[in-house]
Structure formats: structure tokens, C-alpha cells
Design an enzyme around this catalytic site. Structure first.
Site, PDB file in Angstrom:
ATOM      1  N   LYS A  22      23.558  13.305  -0.072  1.00  0.00           N
ATOM      2  CA  LYS A  22      24.077  12.277   0.843  1.00  0.00           C
ATOM      3  C   LYS A  22      22.902  11.462   1.376  1.00  0.00           C
ATOM      4  O   LYS A  22      21.935  12.016   1.894  1.00  0.00           O
ATOM      5  CB  LYS A  22      24.839  12.930   1.994  1.00  0.00           C
ATOM      6  CG  LYS A  22      25.771  11.985   2.710  1.00  0.00           C
ATOM      7  CD  LYS A  22      26.990  11.595   1.861  1.00  0.00           C
ATOM      8  CE  LYS A  22      28.193  12.455   2.166  1.00  0.00           C
ATOM      9  NZ  LYS A  22      29.253  12.272   1.153  1.00  0.00           N
ATOM     10  N   THR A  67      27.898  16.636  -1.793  1.00  0.00           N
ATOM     11  CA  THR A  67      27.068  15.797  -0.916  1.00  0.00           C
ATOM     12  C   THR A  67      27.599  15.866   0.510  1.00  0.00           C
ATOM     13  O   THR A  67      26.852  15.761   1.478  1.00  0.00           O
ATOM     14  CB  THR A  67      27.021  14.317  -1.391  1.00  0.00           C
ATOM     15  OG1 THR A  67      28.303  13.732  -1.244  1.00  0.00           O
ATOM     16  CG2 THR A  67      26.550  14.196  -2.825  1.00  0.00           C
ATOM     17  N   HIS A 257       0.455 -15.387   4.888  1.00  0.00           N
ATOM     18  CA  HIS A 257      -0.428 -16.554   4.900  1.00  0.00           C
ATOM     19  C   HIS A 257      -0.173 -17.466   6.104  1.00  0.00           C
ATOM     20  O   HIS A 257       0.975 -17.743   6.458  1.00  0.00           O
ATOM     21  CB  HIS A 257      -0.228 -17.379   3.625  1.00  0.00           C
ATOM     22  CG  HIS A 257      -0.501 -16.611   2.371  1.00  0.00           C
ATOM     23  ND1 HIS A 257      -1.745 -16.113   2.059  1.00  0.00           N
ATOM     24  CD2 HIS A 257       0.313 -16.244   1.342  1.00  0.00           C
ATOM     25  CE1 HIS A 257      -1.691 -15.483   0.898  1.00  0.00           C
ATOM     26  NE2 HIS A 257      -0.446 -15.539   0.445  1.00  0.00           N
TER      27      HIS A 257
HETATM   28  O1  LIG Z   1      -7.524 -11.521   0.968  1.00  0.00           O
HETATM   29  C1  LIG Z   1      -7.114 -12.150  -0.028  1.00  0.00           C
HETATM   30  N1  LIG Z   1      -7.085 -11.533  -1.238  1.00  0.00           N
HETATM   31  C2  LIG Z   1      -6.656 -12.163  -2.377  1.00  0.00           C
HETATM   32  O2  LIG Z   1      -6.659 -11.562  -3.491  1.00  0.00           O
HETATM   33  C3  LIG Z   1      -6.227 -13.495  -2.239  1.00  0.00           C
HETATM   34  N2  LIG Z   1      -5.733 -14.393  -3.130  1.00  0.00           N
HETATM   35  C4  LIG Z   1      -5.462 -15.537  -2.436  1.00  0.00           C
HETATM   36  O3  LIG Z   1      -4.974 -16.587  -2.927  1.00  0.00           O
HETATM   37  N3  LIG Z   1      -5.776 -15.367  -1.112  1.00  0.00           N
HETATM   38  C5  LIG Z   1      -6.256 -14.110  -0.966  1.00  0.00           C
HETATM   39  N4  LIG Z   1      -6.698 -13.425   0.116  1.00  0.00           N
END
Ligand SMILES: O=c1[nH]c(=O)c2[nH]c(=O)[nH]c2[nH]1
Length: 302
Positions: A22, A67, A257
């Protein structure tokens, strides 16, 4: 005639890895310690394997502990044994299934734990802690345990002390080298204890969680980063170095990012102050850090 009802010799297929149980039993245990209560809130998934060929080939359920029974066991154990920690609870469950049913040779208990913090002064009022989810996975095969604990969804950010330059370039490379960038990630970490059961004392699971979390965060904060890969290694090795009971750490770190916004069209200078937080696509940096001499045991794919 279906394959399952053919005599074994005539089969053209055979059963590979299989497990059952489960999944996602949401068990909440309240400890009524006088006026001051404590809450343990878990999501427990049971996966059993063993001599299960017949149920797949012929449909005989003789070896199948339902289960539904595994679900009931989770709730009964919450009362009978309590939930001092997710790890101790999982160890109890895994041992129970393997030792009480001969046909079950392996039990894997996966647990997510959600934190609750007391609020107000009633002693019985709580707010869910908003940051990470704790995880653990306990496997028992009748000989030894493997305990892999961890966390997920822990978002961290350094607003400076991060660079990324000097990377390989080809005809498709457009990325500008960065000498001062935001480094942000959502940490998924798993760490494997050296403890395998037997006569050895069980680790202090609750205490170790706070320690490992602290090491991960300290290493993230302390590391002047030339890449997220370097930060990953610093985080994992900090845990292994500081915690003698842990032999392996695996980290999965999405690079959240943050791109500088071009404010020139508005006549404004952007001195590393205004970023756009992009959610997709993201770099995904993953790796395992091992104690010297240890064998990797945390699965790479999940
Ligand atoms: O810390 C990072 N590692 C990467 O492998 C990578 N590749 C990327 O485009 N930016 C970053 N930044």
C-alpha cells in the site's frame, strides 16, 4: 491461451523485478504529553517482494499478504510502537513484514515527513513548517538494513559569491561568463547511514537530521562557488566529513537561474540588482559523494 496459464516450459516471457504494497498511507500520530501535544505526520509507502511468481503467473494469492493488511499494520504500529522518528518506525515495519511472512524476502518502506511547529500557548495548536519535506527509505532483506534519509524542496539562494566562467564553448554557446551571479537551488539530498542493524546501536535519527541539514546549509552558504557542481561537492563532502555514521550523500540540485534584466532601454543601470527568476528550463546538477572506501548504495535514478 494466455501466457500465464501455459506450462512453464512453453512460456515465451518471464516475470522480472516486482514489488507490491500500500502506497501513501497518511498517518498522523498525536502524542498527548499532558497539556503539551506533539504531532508526527507521515506519508508511508510499503513495497514488499519475495516469492510472488505464482500470483503473477497463475493468479494464486496464497503468498500475497493483502496491501490492505500492510495499510492496517502501519496504523496499528503507530499506536503499538509509536513514531519516535520516521526511520525507527520504518525499521520496525520492514523487520515485521520480512520476519513474520516467510514468502516476503524484502521490504522497502518509504516515508515522507511533514513538520509541525507549535503556535500560540495552547500546547495543542500547530502550523505546518513551510520549508523542506523530510524523507527516508528503509530496506530490509532479512540480513541487514539500509537506511537512506534525506530532504527535498529546500530552496536556498546566495545573492553573491557565485561565478561561472571558463567553460567549454562551441558554435552554439551564447552564455555570457558571469563573475557575480545569484546562485539558487532547490535541494534534494539523500544520505546513507553505515548502520545495517545487528548488534550495532541504532543512530539517533532525529538528532542526525538536524545536524545534516545544518551541514548542507552551512556548506552552501560558506562556499565561494565557481559552479553549482563545486557547491554540490562541498555540500556532500561536508556531511560525510562531519558525520561519521554517514558514508554516502547524493544531491540533486536544479540551477534556479536568475537572469539580469536589461534596464538600458529605460535609461537605468542594472548593477547586479534586478533579476528575472526563470523557472524553465533549468540546469540539473546531480552527484554522489562517498566516504573513501565506501561502495555506492543510493540509486542514481528515482
Ligand atoms: O554552475 C553552473 N554549472 C553549469 O554546468 C552551468 N551551465 C550553465 O549554462 N550554467 C551553469 N552553471
Amino acid at each position: 491461451m494466455t501466457d500465464a496459464s501455459r506450462p512453464a516450459a512453453a512460456r515465451t516471457t518471464y516475470l522480472g523485478q516486482n514489488q507490491y504494497g500500500k502506497a501513501e498511507n497518511r498517518v498522523v500520530r498525536v502524542y498527548r504529553d499532558g497539556a503539551s501535544h506533539r504531532v508526527k505526520d507521515l506519508n508511508v509507502s510499503v513495497a514488499l517482494s519475495g516469492a510472488m511468481d505464482e500470483v503473477h503467473y497463475s493468479g494464486s494469492n496464497a503468498n500475497v499478504l493483502p496491501t490492505d493488511t500492510t495499510k492496517n499494520t502501519v496504523f496499528a504500529f503507530a499506536k503499538e510502537h509509536g513514531i519516535e522518528s520516521a526511520e525507527a518506525f520504518g525499521v520496525h515495519l520492514a523487520r515485521h513484514f520480512v520476519t513474520s511472512q516467510e514468502q516476503i524476502q524484502r521490504a522497502r518502506i518509504r516515508i515522507e515527513e511533514y513538520g509541525w511547529q507549535r503556535i500560540g500557548d495552547t500546547g495543542h495548536s500547530f502550523a505546518r513548517t513551510g520549508q523542506e519535506t523530510r524523507t527516508t527509505e528503509i530496506t530490509y532483506d532479512g540480513l541487514g538494513f539500509q537506511v537512506v534519509s534525506g530532504l527535498k524542496d529546500l530552496v536556498v539562494l546566495n545573492s553573491t559569491d557565485s561565478e561561472f566562467w571558463g567553460y567549454a564553448k562551441d558554435g552554439y554557446t551564447t552564455l555570457k561568463e558571469a563573475y557575480d551571479r545569484i546562485l539558487a537551488t532547490e535541494v534534494t539530498a539523500r544520505w546513507r547511514f553505515g548502520w545495517t542493524g545487528g548488534a550495532a546501536t541504532e543512530p539517533s535519527w532525529e538528532e542526525s537530521y538536524g545536524q545534516v541539514r545544518g551541514h548542507l546549509l552551512d556548506a552552501f552558504a560558506d562556499t565561494y562557488s565557481l559552479s553549482l557542481q563545486q557547491t554540490l561537492y562541498a555540500m556532500g563532502s561536508r556531511v560525510v566529513e562531519q558525520h561519521p555514521g554517514i558514508d554516502e550523500v547524493r544531491l540533486s540540485l536544479p540551477n534556479k537561474h536568475h537572469f539580469l534584466v536589461d534596464l538600458e532601454p529605460f535609461g537605468l543601470k542594472n548593477d547586479n540588482e534586478v533579476y528575472i527568476a526563470a523557472d524553465r528550463p533549468y540546469g540539473l546538477i546531480e552527484g554522489t559523494v562517498l566516504r573513501d572506501g565506501a561502495q555506492a548504495g543510493i540509486p542514481v535514478t528515482d
